[in-house]
Design a protein around this motif. Structure first.
Motif, PDB file in Angstrom:
ATOM      1  N   SER A   8       0.779  -0.958   0.446  1.00  0.00           N
ATOM      2  CA  SER A   8       0.243   0.220   0.305  1.00  0.00           C
ATOM      3  C   SER A   8       0.420   1.195  -0.106  1.00  0.00           C
ATOM      4  N   ILE A   9       0.929   1.613  -0.659  1.00  0.00           N
ATOM      5  CA  ILE A   9       2.122   3.530  -1.455  1.00  0.00           C
ATOM      6  C   ILE A   9       0.864   4.492  -1.760  1.00  0.00           C
ATOM      7  N   ILE A  10       0.241   4.975  -0.423  1.00  0.00           N
ATOM      8  CA  ILE A  10      -0.833   6.229  -0.312  1.00  0.00           C
ATOM      9  C   ILE A  10       0.102   7.721  -0.348  1.00  0.00           C
TER      10      ILE A  10
ATOM     11  N   ALA B 198      -2.501  -4.552  -4.447  1.00  0.00           N
ATOM     12  CA  ALA B 198      -1.485  -3.598  -3.772  1.00  0.00           C
ATOM     13  C   ALA B 198      -2.448  -3.158  -4.077  1.00  0.00           C
ATOM     14  N   TRP B 199      -2.216  -1.568  -3.449  1.00  0.00           N
ATOM     15  CA  TRP B 199      -3.107   0.140  -3.048  1.00  0.00           C
ATOM     16  C   TRP B 199      -2.562   1.019  -3.575  1.00  0.00           C
ATOM     17  N   PHE B 200      -2.047   1.644  -5.145  1.00  0.00           N
ATOM     18  CA  PHE B 200      -1.640   3.074  -5.637  1.00  0.00           C
ATOM     19  C   PHE B 200      -2.342   3.883  -5.624  1.00  0.00           C
TER      20      PHE B 200
ATOM     21  N   ASN C 193      -1.993   8.416  -5.279  1.00  0.00           N
ATOM     22  CA  ASN C 193      -1.574   9.915  -5.115  1.00  0.00           C
ATOM     23  C   ASN C 193       0.166   9.149  -4.661  1.00  0.00           C
ATOM     24  N   TYR C 194       0.596   8.593  -5.273  1.00  0.00           N
ATOM     25  CA  TYR C 194       1.873   8.498  -5.417  1.00  0.00           C
ATOM     26  C   TYR C 194       2.650   9.178  -6.971  1.00  0.00           C
ATOM     27  N   GLN C 195       3.045   9.997  -7.028  1.00  0.00           N
ATOM     28  CA  GLN C 195       3.570  10.712  -7.908  1.00  0.00           C
ATOM     29  C   GLN C 195       5.071   9.832  -8.963  1.00  0.00           C
ATOM     30  N   TYR C 196       5.607   8.740  -7.850  1.00  0.00           N
ATOM     31  CA  TYR C 196       6.824   8.317  -8.658  1.00  0.00           C
ATOM     32  C   TYR C 196       5.767   7.044  -9.245  1.00  0.00           C
ATOM     33  N   PHE C 197       4.903   7.173  -9.420  1.00  0.00           N
ATOM     34  CA  PHE C 197       4.555   5.211  -9.793  1.00  0.00           C
ATOM     35  C   PHE C 197       5.330   5.654 -11.615  1.00  0.00           C
ATOM     36  N   TRP C 198       4.583   6.466 -11.653  1.00  0.00           N
ATOM     37  CA  TRP C 198       5.721   6.490 -13.122  1.00  0.00           C
ATOM     38  C   TRP C 198       7.009   6.202 -13.310  1.00  0.00           C
ATOM     39  N   GLU C 199       7.638   6.911 -12.952  1.00  0.00           N
ATOM     40  CA  GLU C 199       9.231   6.464 -12.812  1.00  0.00           C
ATOM     41  C   GLU C 199       9.754   4.681 -12.226  1.00  0.00           C
ATOM     42  N   CYS C 200       9.026   4.346 -11.622  1.00  0.00           N
ATOM     43  CA  CYS C 200       9.373   2.779 -11.463  1.00  0.00           C
ATOM     44  C   CYS C 200       9.761   2.195 -12.282  1.00  0.00           C
ATOM     45  N   LYS C 201      10.435   1.044 -12.491  1.00  0.00           N
ATOM     46  CA  LYS C 201      10.752   0.129 -13.723  1.00  0.00           C
ATOM     47  C   LYS C 201      10.015  -0.460 -13.854  1.00  0.00           C
TER      48      LYS C 201
ATOM     49  N   TYR D 129      -2.818  -7.448 -10.143  1.00  0.00           N
ATOM     50  CA  TYR D 129      -4.430  -8.383 -10.539  1.00  0.00           C
ATOM     51  C   TYR D 129      -4.668  -7.893  -9.111  1.00  0.00           C
ATOM     52  N   LYS D 130      -5.979  -7.606  -8.886  1.00  0.00           N
ATOM     53  CA  LYS D 130      -6.660  -7.630  -8.129  1.00  0.00           C
ATOM     54  C   LYS D 130      -6.421  -6.155  -7.337  1.00  0.00           C
ATOM     55  N   CYS D 131      -5.765  -5.265  -7.951  1.00  0.00           N
ATOM     56  CA  CYS D 131      -5.051  -3.831  -7.574  1.00  0.00           C
ATOM     57  C   CYS D 131      -5.426  -2.357  -7.746  1.00  0.00           C
ATOM     58  N   THR D 132      -4.985  -1.658  -7.023  1.00  0.00           N
ATOM     59  CA  THR D 132      -5.992  -0.209  -7.175  1.00  0.00           C
ATOM     60  C   THR D 132      -5.100   0.516  -7.264  1.00  0.00           C
ATOM     61  N   PHE D 133      -5.537   1.865  -8.151  1.00  0.00           N
ATOM     62  CA  PHE D 133      -4.503   2.604  -8.664  1.00  0.00           C
ATOM     63  C   PHE D 133      -6.166   3.914  -8.944  1.00  0.00           C
TER      64      PHE D 133
END
Length: 189
Positions: A125-127, A151-153, A155-163, A171-175
């Motif tokens: 969970s990254i919030i 997983a839960w993502f 307001n995680y502005q670095y998501f697009w910089e993850c590899k 699967y069953k994740c929240t964005f």
């Protein structure tokens, strides 16, 4: 105004002492509410705690134990505050690592979350993790060739910089609200 400052100062000391003593039985509703209210990645309040407690294996194991306790509640029933609590605890670990070590790179951060959440990053969970790190040690992770479950993502502005790669699957994740930082290209869309 001055009384608000003292209140935050003593709450900071109280939470710092909790992480220094590492007594799992002290992880009560009061501590959890304070973590939810005050802990934010890269704010001054959290930085002060992290500077007091440092980063070591004992802290990592203690926070893993706390997160496992919260995840056991999530398995029974999804609860947004439990997700936020996991994110707050993870923020303390990530910021402690950032402040205490020159091993704060994408490989070590990824190893850290794998140690906590397992190979499928169950209940990661990254919030509300955002901000500008002057040193360039952004809280990013390597999700290449990874199957991520539940997983839960948010307001995680670095998501697009993850590899990420074509083998990265969710699967069953929240964005929610994954806006990239300025000048970040989105190669995956």
């Amino acid at each position: 105004f001055r009384y608000d400052f003292f209140k935050e100062y003593f709450i900071n000391l109280y939470l710092s002492q909790f992480f220094i003593q590492k007594n799992i039985s002290d992880f009560d509703e009061n501590i959890q509410e304070l973590l939810l209210e005050y802990i934010k990645y890269d704010n001054t309040f959290t930085k002060n705690i992290c500077q007091r407690i440092g980063f070591d294996e004992e802290l990592q194991l203690f926070i893993i134990e706390l997160i496992e306790q919260v995840i056991s509640k999530l398995i029974e029933k999804e609860n947004y505050n439990d997700r936020r609590l996991i994110s707050s605890l993870l923020s303390i670990l990530l910021l402690s690592l950032n402040l205490s070590s020159n091993k704060n790179d994408i490989e070590n951060r990824t190893k850290l979350i794998l140690d906590i959440f397992g190979k499928n990053l169950n209940y990661l969970s990254i919030i509300n993790i955002f901000g500008e790190d002057i040193k360039g040690n952004y809280p990013t992770f390597d999700f290449t060739n990874t199957y991520i479950n539940n997983a839960w993502f948010e307001n995680y502005q670095y998501f697009w910089e993850c590899k990420l790669d074509t083998s990265s699957s969710f699967y069953k994740c929240t964005f929610k609200d994954l806006k990239p930082r300025d000048r970040v290209k989105l190669p995956y869309i």
